[in-house]
Design an enzyme around this catalytic site. Structure first.
Site, PDB file in Angstrom:
ATOM      1  N   THR A  15       0.831  -1.213   0.000  1.00 18.21           N
ATOM      2  CA  THR A  15       0.000   0.000   0.000  1.00 18.21           C
ATOM      3  C   THR A  15       0.865   1.262   0.000  1.00 18.21           C
ATOM      4  O   THR A  15       0.684   2.157  -0.830  1.00 18.21           O
ATOM      5  CB  THR A  15      -0.906   0.001   1.257  1.00 18.21           C
ATOM      6  OG1 THR A  15      -1.629  -1.226   1.282  1.00 18.21           O
ATOM      7  CG2 THR A  15      -1.869   1.162   1.245  1.00 18.21           C
ATOM      8  N   VAL A  16       1.827   1.330   0.925  1.00 20.22           N
ATOM      9  CA  VAL A  16       2.604   2.564   1.075  1.00 20.22           C
ATOM     10  C   VAL A  16       3.695   2.652   0.003  1.00 20.22           C
ATOM     11  O   VAL A  16       3.875   3.702  -0.632  1.00 20.22           O
ATOM     12  CB  VAL A  16       3.217   2.653   2.494  1.00 20.22           C
ATOM     13  CG1 VAL A  16       4.022   3.943   2.644  1.00 20.22           C
ATOM     14  CG2 VAL A  16       2.115   2.594   3.552  1.00 20.22           C
ATOM     15  N   GLU A 132       8.335  10.129   9.929  1.00 24.60           N
ATOM     16  CA  GLU A 132       7.115  10.957   9.908  1.00 24.60           C
ATOM     17  C   GLU A 132       5.864  10.126   9.630  1.00 24.60           C
ATOM     18  O   GLU A 132       4.817  10.319  10.260  1.00 24.60           O
ATOM     19  CB  GLU A 132       7.265  12.050   8.842  1.00 24.60           C
ATOM     20  CG  GLU A 132       6.100  13.004   8.728  1.00 24.60           C
ATOM     21  CD  GLU A 132       5.954  13.926   9.930  1.00 24.60           C
ATOM     22  OE1 GLU A 132       5.061  13.632  10.751  1.00 24.60           O
ATOM     23  OE2 GLU A 132       6.698  14.911  10.065  1.00 24.60           O
ATOM     24  N   GLY A 137       0.144   8.789  10.051  1.00 26.24           N
ATOM     25  CA  GLY A 137       0.183   8.816   8.579  1.00 26.24           C
ATOM     26  C   GLY A 137       0.559  10.158   7.986  1.00 26.24           C
ATOM     27  O   GLY A 137       1.705  10.587   8.072  1.00 26.24           O
ATOM     28  N   ILE A 139      -0.314  13.225   8.783  1.00 29.16           N
ATOM     29  CA  ILE A 139      -0.284  14.426   9.639  1.00 29.16           C
ATOM     30  C   ILE A 139       1.161  14.760  10.009  1.00 29.16           C
ATOM     31  O   ILE A 139       1.876  13.892  10.516  1.00 29.16           O
ATOM     32  CB  ILE A 139      -1.115  14.206  10.925  1.00 29.16           C
ATOM     33  CG1 ILE A 139      -2.571  13.884  10.572  1.00 29.16           C
ATOM     34  CG2 ILE A 139      -1.035  15.437  11.841  1.00 29.16           C
ATOM     35  CD1 ILE A 139      -3.434  13.520  11.773  1.00 29.16           C
ATOM     36  N   GLY A 190     -13.195  -1.907   4.531  1.00 27.36           N
ATOM     37  CA  GLY A 190     -11.741  -1.927   4.338  1.00 27.36           C
ATOM     38  C   GLY A 190     -10.972  -1.086   5.338  1.00 27.36           C
ATOM     39  O   GLY A 190      -9.757  -0.909   5.200  1.00 27.36           O
ATOM     40  N   GLU A 193      -8.422  -4.474   9.384  1.00 26.13           N
ATOM     41  CA  GLU A 193      -7.743  -5.649   8.848  1.00 26.13           C
ATOM     42  C   GLU A 193      -8.514  -6.903   9.268  1.00 26.13           C
ATOM     43  O   GLU A 193      -9.334  -6.872  10.187  1.00 26.13           O
ATOM     44  CB  GLU A 193      -6.340  -5.756   9.456  1.00 26.13           C
ATOM     45  CG  GLU A 193      -5.562  -4.484   9.476  1.00 26.13           C
ATOM     46  CD  GLU A 193      -4.553  -4.429   8.352  1.00 26.13           C
ATOM     47  OE1 GLU A 193      -4.174  -5.505   7.861  1.00 26.13           O
ATOM     48  OE2 GLU A 193      -4.163  -3.322   7.967  1.00 26.13           O
ATOM     49  N   ASP A 204      -1.534  -0.458  18.247  1.00 25.17           N
ATOM     50  CA  ASP A 204      -0.984   0.380  17.178  1.00 25.17           C
ATOM     51  C   ASP A 204      -0.907   1.843  17.627  1.00 25.17           C
ATOM     52  O   ASP A 204       0.115   2.514  17.433  1.00 25.17           O
ATOM     53  CB  ASP A 204      -1.874   0.244  15.923  1.00 25.17           C
ATOM     54  CG  ASP A 204      -1.522   1.252  14.863  1.00 25.17           C
ATOM     55  OD1 ASP A 204      -0.525   1.044  14.148  1.00 25.17           O
ATOM     56  OD2 ASP A 204      -2.232   2.283  14.757  1.00 25.17           O
ATOM     57  N   LYS A 208       2.505   4.552  18.501  1.00 25.16           N
ATOM     58  CA  LYS A 208       2.699   5.952  18.095  1.00 25.16           C
ATOM     59  C   LYS A 208       2.904   6.830  19.329  1.00 25.16           C
ATOM     60  O   LYS A 208       3.720   7.755  19.313  1.00 25.16           O
ATOM     61  CB  LYS A 208       1.488   6.424  17.290  1.00 25.16           C
ATOM     62  CG  LYS A 208       1.310   5.620  16.001  1.00 25.16           C
ATOM     63  CD  LYS A 208      -0.074   5.820  15.399  1.00 25.16           C
ATOM     64  CE  LYS A 208      -0.298   4.861  14.240  1.00 25.16           C
ATOM     65  NZ  LYS A 208      -1.700   4.790  13.829  1.00 25.16           N
TER      66      LYS A 208
HETATM   67  N1  LIG Z   1      -1.130   1.175   4.954  1.00 23.49           N
HETATM   68  C1  LIG Z   1      -1.176   2.268   5.686  1.00 23.49           C
HETATM   69  O1  LIG Z   1      -2.116   3.053   5.606  1.00 23.49           O
HETATM   70  C2  LIG Z   1      -0.063   2.603   6.635  1.00 23.49           C
HETATM   71  C3  LIG Z   1      -0.099   3.815   7.355  1.00 23.49           C
HETATM   72  C4  LIG Z   1       0.952   4.151   8.230  1.00 23.49           C
HETATM   73  C5  LIG Z   1       2.010   3.261   8.364  1.00 23.49           C
HETATM   74  N2  LIG Z   1       2.017   2.076   7.691  1.00 23.49           N
HETATM   75  C6  LIG Z   1       3.147   1.188   7.883  1.00 23.49           C
HETATM   76  O2  LIG Z   1       3.826   1.044   6.645  1.00 23.49           O
HETATM   77  C7  LIG Z   1       4.408  -0.240   6.563  1.00 23.49           C
HETATM   78  C8  LIG Z   1       3.936  -0.897   5.262  1.00 23.49           C
HETATM   79  O3  LIG Z   1       2.527  -1.015   5.291  1.00 23.49           O
HETATM   80  P1  LIG Z   1       1.677  -1.420   3.982  1.00 23.49           P
HETATM   81  O4  LIG Z   1       0.262  -1.193   4.334  1.00 23.49           O
HETATM   82  O5  LIG Z   1       2.233  -0.766   2.771  1.00 23.49           O
HETATM   83  O6  LIG Z   1       1.960  -3.015   3.933  1.00 23.49           O
HETATM   84  P2  LIG Z   1       1.604  -4.027   2.751  1.00 23.49           P
HETATM   85  O7  LIG Z   1       0.625  -3.443   1.810  1.00 23.49           O
HETATM   86  O8  LIG Z   1       1.310  -5.315   3.413  1.00 23.49           O
HETATM   87  O9  LIG Z   1       2.990  -4.179   1.956  1.00 23.49           O
HETATM   88  C9  LIG Z   1       4.110  -4.793   2.511  1.00 23.49           C
HETATM   89  C10 LIG Z   1       5.148  -4.958   1.424  1.00 23.49           C
HETATM   90  O10 LIG Z   1       6.353  -5.465   2.027  1.00 23.49           O
HETATM   91  C11 LIG Z   1       6.767  -6.630   1.339  1.00 23.49           C
HETATM   92  N3  LIG Z   1       7.337  -7.516   2.363  1.00 23.49           N
HETATM   93  C12 LIG Z   1       6.802  -7.860   3.556  1.00 23.49           C
HETATM   94  N4  LIG Z   1       7.621  -8.678   4.226  1.00 23.49           N
HETATM   95  C13 LIG Z   1       8.695  -8.845   3.439  1.00 23.49           C
HETATM   96  C14 LIG Z   1       9.889  -9.589   3.562  1.00 23.49           C
HETATM   97  N5  LIG Z   1      10.137 -10.316   4.659  1.00 23.49           N
HETATM   98  N6  LIG Z   1      10.789  -9.542   2.567  1.00 23.49           N
HETATM   99  C15 LIG Z   1      10.551  -8.816   1.468  1.00 23.49           C
HETATM  100  N7  LIG Z   1       9.430  -8.077   1.291  1.00 23.49           N
HETATM  101  C16 LIG Z   1       8.522  -8.100   2.259  1.00 23.49           C
HETATM  102  C17 LIG Z   1       5.534  -7.202   0.679  1.00 23.49           C
HETATM  103  O11 LIG Z   1       5.947  -7.972  -0.440  1.00 23.49           O
HETATM  104  P3  LIG Z   1       4.864  -8.688  -1.420  1.00 23.49           P
HETATM  105  O12 LIG Z   1       4.158  -7.537  -2.093  1.00 23.49           O
HETATM  106  O13 LIG Z   1       5.656  -9.480  -2.370  1.00 23.49           O
HETATM  107  O14 LIG Z   1       3.955  -9.474  -0.532  1.00 23.49           O
HETATM  108  C18 LIG Z   1       4.772  -5.926   0.325  1.00 23.49           C
HETATM  109  O15 LIG Z   1       5.205  -5.429  -0.927  1.00 23.49           O
HETATM  110  C19 LIG Z   1       4.005  -0.967   7.852  1.00 23.49           C
HETATM  111  O16 LIG Z   1       5.035  -0.826   8.801  1.00 23.49           O
HETATM  112  C20 LIG Z   1       2.776  -0.210   8.302  1.00 23.49           C
HETATM  113  O17 LIG Z   1       2.592  -0.270   9.713  1.00 23.49           O
HETATM  114  C21 LIG Z   1       1.006   1.747   6.821  1.00 23.49           C
END
Ligand SMILES: NC(=O)c1ccc[n+]([C@@H]2O[C@H](COP(=O)([O-])OP(=O)(O)OC[C@H]3O[C@@H](n4cnc5c(N)ncnc54)[C@H](OP(=O)(O)O)[C@@H]3O)[C@@H](O)[C@H]2O)c1
Length: 434
Positions: A15-16, A132, A137, A139, A190, A193, A204, A208
């Site tokens: 996602t990010v 940040e 997120g 903010i 959505g 989770e 969570d 923060k």
């Molecule tokens: N989503 C949000 O709104 C949000 C907001 C604030 C902070 N965050 C933080 O941002 C981070 C990422 O979140 P996200 O929502 O983007 O997660 P996500 O959609 O689940 O994406 C995770 C990515 O990391 C890869 N990955 C995970 N474990 C791995 C490993 N061991 N080796 C190699 N690649 C690996 C995955 O690969 P594959 O694609 O191949 O599975 C995927 O591309 C987290 O720490 C989350 O807490 C997210």
């Protein structure tokens, strides 16, 4: 202006990560005007290189499953840890810093639970470890605390730091839903989770909050000592009573100082309905900061979501590019922050809402009131409902300030009364001070 190329290595393209690539393309012209460096995503680390991606970063970017392709590449200056999780993210971040690379991360769990040695390593190597995106997120609270508010002592911080939990509390309040119904709706839309534990149990948001202690007070807060309560126990009945008293119930993180000790906790609380925090609906996040010189400030916006979160990641990258010679990771000069002196949660002082479930008969109110008096808890307001002889009825008290320990003693003593028909609901009340 002579321009140089800065190569980025992305760990994670979910996602990010994919939103970051998208912003770098869609806002390329604006971003280019803010730095003399041309940013290029050179390498992306994922688990499954064949998975279809939300955004194609173009032919300059190589996808890999080998961490060495980022860690051992001398051309990569800045790495982004956007994988999430603890063990892999920790090893990756540590190795990246050891290899002399700056790190930008959105991973609050990692920094709150295992961040201290990483921050120390970054400081020893004079490297940036920027985060940040990991607090609320989109903010810009980290920059605000690190830089804009640097002339202030931060006397209090109160925040709604988890959008999923706030969505659930908002739906319970506006639609009268139960926790389970609101959670089901959040999952369907959505916002939640499949496993909502981190969100609804306050973990969570507490991650923060621990990082906010670092930024407000320049101390490392031991995460395992934090008082953390989630929203599973909040009932529609408590929401209705709270409204009668002029409050809404929100999942609140609060940081105060008690002498030299830090009083940090995450709990569902009654928030007066004219207080801005209580007005934040849907999945919004909000943070109220009380600086001793600037007075109260309020920040609100999207605390999650790909684009808002990635916009904070990109801001960190740009900040790093500008100040790569002397990165400051917290805004305090110490490279090794002292451990916070923790105020034990039972000493934390609040006003409380207590909802007893009692048999409807004479003398009950007096018996409870006398237990409270014995424990130095004074009653500010009470609501008693009669439904008819012999029935169980709610009896609700709002107290003046009391220690959590004194309230626990009252609940223990009253639980022994034979007229108590169910466990007593206990919630903290937070007030807005000028
Ligand atoms: N989503 C949000 O709104 C949000 C907001 C604030 C902070 N965050 C933080 O941002 C981070 C990422 O979140 P996200 O929502 O983007 O997660 P996500 O959609 O689940 O994406 C995770 C990515 O990391 C890869 N990955 C995970 N474990 C791995 C490993 N061991 N080796 C190699 N690649 C690996 C995955 O690969 P594959 O694609 O191949 O599975 C995927 O591309 C987290 O720490 C989350 O807490 C997210």
């Amino acid at each position: 202006v002579s321009r140089r190329v800065i190569n980025l290595g992305l760990a994670g393209f979910g996602t990010v990560g994919s939103a970051l690539a998208r912003i770098m393309v869609e806002n390329a012209d604006d971003v280019a005007r803010r730095t003399t460096a041309d940013l290029r995503i050179k390498t992306v680390l994922v688990r499954d290189p064949d998975k279809p991606r939300g955004f194609d970063p173009g032919p300059e970017t190589t996808f890999t499953t080998r961490v060495e392709d980022i860690l051992d590449d001398p051309e990569i200056d800045i790495v982004l840890e956007l994988m999430g999780g603890l063990d892999n993210a920790e090893a990756f971040t540590r190795k990246a810093l050891e290899a002399g690379k700056h790190v930008v991360t959105a991973n609050k769990a990692l920094l709150a639970e295992r961040g201290r040695p990483l921050f120390e390593l970054a400081a020893r190597k004079n490297l940036g470890l920027y985060y940040e995106a990991s607090i609320a997120g989109g903010i810009p609270i980290v920059q605000a605390l690190k830089h804009s508010l640097a002339a202030n002592r931060i006397d209090k911080l109160q925040g709604i730091l988890n959008g999923t939990a706030n969505f659930i509390m908002s739906e319970m309040t506006t639609k009268g839903m139960s926790f389970e119904e609101a959670l089901a709706e959040a999952t369907e839309l959505g916002y939640a989770e499949a496993d909502p534990t981190l969100d609804v149990d306050g973990i969570d948001a507490a991650h923060k909050l621990a990082l906010l202690v670092r930024l407000c007070h320049g101390q490392h807060y031991p995460f395992e000592e934090m008082h953390i309560e989630g929203i599973r126990g909040v009932t529609p009945e408590d929401i209705r009573f709270a409204r009668e008293f002029g409050y809404r119930i929100k999942l609140i993180g609060q940081i105060r100082q008690d002498g030299s000790r830090i009083d940090a906790g995450m709990f569902p609380a009654l928030v007066r309905d004219r207080f801005l925090l209580s007005k934040l609906g849907k999945n919004l996040n909000g943070i109220r900061v009380m600086g001793n010189m600037v007075g109260p400030l309020f920040f609100t916006g999207q605390g999650a979501g790909g684009l808002p979160t990635a916009s904070a990641v990109l801001a960190d990258i740009l900040m790093l590019v500008r100040r790569i010679d002397a990165p400051d990771n917290t805004g305090f000069i110490e490279s090794d922050l002292p451990l916070a002196e923790v105020l034990p949660p039972e000493e934390s002082v609040h006003e409380f809402y207590l909802r007893f479930t009692v048999a409807d008969r004479p003398g009950v109110m007096a018996a409870i009131a006398s237990v409270m008096a014995e424990n130095d808890v004074s009653i500010a307001q009470a609501i008693q409902r009669d439904t008819g002889e012999g029935e169980l009825v709610p009896l609700v008290f709002m107290t003046h300030t009391a220690s959590t320990r004194a309230i626990a003693r009252c609940l223990e003593a009253t639980s022994a009364f034979d007229f108590i028909g169910a466990p007593t609901a206990m919630l903290r009340i937070i007030e807005e001070d000028a």
